[in-house]
Design an enzyme around this catalytic site. Structure first.
Site, PDB file in Angstrom:
ATOM      1  N   HIS A  32      -9.514  -1.115  -6.308  1.00 47.30           N
ATOM      2  CA  HIS A  32      -8.439  -0.947  -5.138  1.00 47.30           C
ATOM      3  C   HIS A  32      -7.053  -1.237  -5.538  1.00 47.30           C
ATOM      4  CE1 HIS A  32     -11.997  -1.968  -1.982  1.00 47.30           C
ATOM      5  NE2 HIS A  32     -12.291  -2.417  -3.101  1.00 47.30           N
ATOM      6  N   TYR A  33      -6.041  -0.958  -4.586  1.00 46.08           N
ATOM      7  CA  TYR A  33      -4.854  -1.702  -4.655  1.00 46.08           C
ATOM      8  C   TYR A  33      -4.857  -2.449  -3.421  1.00 46.08           C
ATOM      9  CZ  TYR A  33      -2.220   2.179  -2.083  1.00 46.08           C
ATOM     10  OH  TYR A  33      -2.111   3.227  -1.168  1.00 46.08           O
ATOM     11  N   THR A  34      -3.752  -3.340  -3.645  1.00 46.30           N
ATOM     12  CA  THR A  34      -3.761  -4.083  -2.719  1.00 46.30           C
ATOM     13  C   THR A  34      -2.842  -3.914  -1.221  1.00 46.30           C
ATOM     14  OG1 THR A  34      -2.044  -5.446  -3.679  1.00 46.30           O
ATOM     15  CG2 THR A  34      -4.028  -6.448  -3.977  1.00 46.30           C
ATOM     16  N   GLU A  97      -9.243  -6.017  -6.881  1.00 47.23           N
ATOM     17  CA  GLU A  97      -8.109  -5.674  -6.114  1.00 47.23           C
ATOM     18  C   GLU A  97      -7.025  -5.723  -7.225  1.00 47.23           C
ATOM     19  OE1 GLU A  97      -6.850  -4.512  -3.138  1.00 47.23           O
ATOM     20  OE2 GLU A  97      -8.733  -4.910  -1.782  1.00 47.23           O
ATOM     21  N   HIS A 139     -11.641   2.900  -4.126  1.00 50.99           N
ATOM     22  CA  HIS A 139     -11.697   2.950  -2.678  1.00 50.99           C
ATOM     23  C   HIS A 139     -11.918   4.197  -2.073  1.00 50.99           C
ATOM     24  CE1 HIS A 139     -11.202   0.114   1.256  1.00 50.99           C
ATOM     25  NE2 HIS A 139     -12.516   0.753   1.147  1.00 50.99           N
ATOM     26  N   ASP A 149      -6.502   4.186  -2.017  1.00 54.28           N
ATOM     27  CA  ASP A 149      -6.396   3.417  -3.163  1.00 54.28           C
ATOM     28  C   ASP A 149      -7.614   3.719  -4.343  1.00 54.28           C
ATOM     29  OD1 ASP A 149      -7.935   1.928  -0.714  1.00 54.28           O
ATOM     30  OD2 ASP A 149      -7.819   0.427  -2.092  1.00 54.28           O
TER      31      ASP A 149
HETATM   32 ZN   LIG Z   1      -8.923  -0.767  -0.706  1.00 56.23          ZN
END
Ligand SMILES: [Zn+2]
Length: 257
Positions: A32-34, A97, A139, A149
């Site tokens: 993911h990215y935050t 993340e 994600h 993301d």
């Molecule tokens: Zn995510």
């Protein structure tokens, strides 16, 4: 645990992966990215009881790795999600993340120190769990209608070179297909490949699923249109998945014999 020095902070947002016989081994890795303005804000939120979201790890832009949830526990990172026809993926996955403001707050390249830390962390996770390369996902791959993301700037080829996920080279036999138009037959084949790779495609969701595929595997353009280049890339990925599945199958058999 070797190599990585974690900073620890405990998130209450987790529960049990279940009890045998209903418990399945972890066999997915979700990146993911935050998508928040700072790392501190993201980590605070991932640890806030009311938020009901978390991840096992957070990787900052300078390469600092935080552990928020033990891998034995189910973290709440994937939400409503689907891969290879299966839902409720939190119970099967490790969630990482990667700190980045994301498309909402100024999406930017992931620095080298951060990618090196992501690579080390993922290699360790893969050494502990039987996660095949076609089950290392973003994600947006598993929730393409809601999520984008870790996004088109994420360096998937680098991870694949380190044995994390798939990134097949262009197949010479598909060179002519790339620049061509796409007829009905190729269109149907492209959508079949998309599903075979693992994307959950329902009527009406083809475009978002294709855009998620492009964002990850053809990041120059993610318009959701099935052009010749996208068709060729889909075929390459489908072949890579099938090859990796054949290897898995052989491994499984050799374990039994
Ligand atoms: Zn995510």
């Amino acid at each position: 645990m070797t190599g990585i020095e974690f900073r620890e902070r405990s998130s209450p947002n987790h529960d049990s992966r279940g009890e045998p016989p209903n418990m399945r081994p972890v066999d997915m890795l979700v990146l993911h990215y935050t998508g928040m303005q700072s790392a501190a804000a993201a980590i605070d939120r991932l640890c806030e009881p009311e938020a009901r979201v978390s991840a096992h790890y957070v990787v900052e832009e300078d390469g600092t790795v935080w552990r928020l949830v033990a891998e034995e526990q189910r973290a709440f990172h994937a939400g409503v999600s689907c891969w290879e026809g299966e839902q409720n993926l939190n119970r099967l996955s490790i969630g990482v993340e990667v700190v980045n403001p994301g498309h909402e707050w100024g999406y930017r390249p992931f620095p080298e120190a951060q990618m090196a830390a992501v690579e080390r962390l993922c290699r360790e996770v893969l050494s502990r769990h039987p996660i095949p390369p076609y089950r290392v996902v973003g994600h947006s791959d598993i929730a393409p209608d809601r999520k984008s993301d870790p996004g088109e700037l994420f360096d998937w080829p680098r991870l694949a070179r380190a044995g994390i996920g798939l990134w097949p080279p262009p197949a010479p036999g598909l060179a002519r297909r790339r620049g061509r138009g796409v007829g009905l037959v190729q269109h149907a084949a492209g959508l079949a490949d998309l599903a075979r790779i693992g994307y959950c495609v329902a009527p009406g969701t083809e475009e978002v699923a294709l855009a998620a595929f492009q964002r990850r595997f053809r990041p120059e353009r993610w318009d959701g249109l099935l052009d010749g280049e996208t068709c060729a890339r889909l075929a390459e990925l489908r072949m890579a998945v099938e090859a990796a599945q054949a290897v898995e199958e052989m491994r499984r058999r050799s374990r039994w014999n």
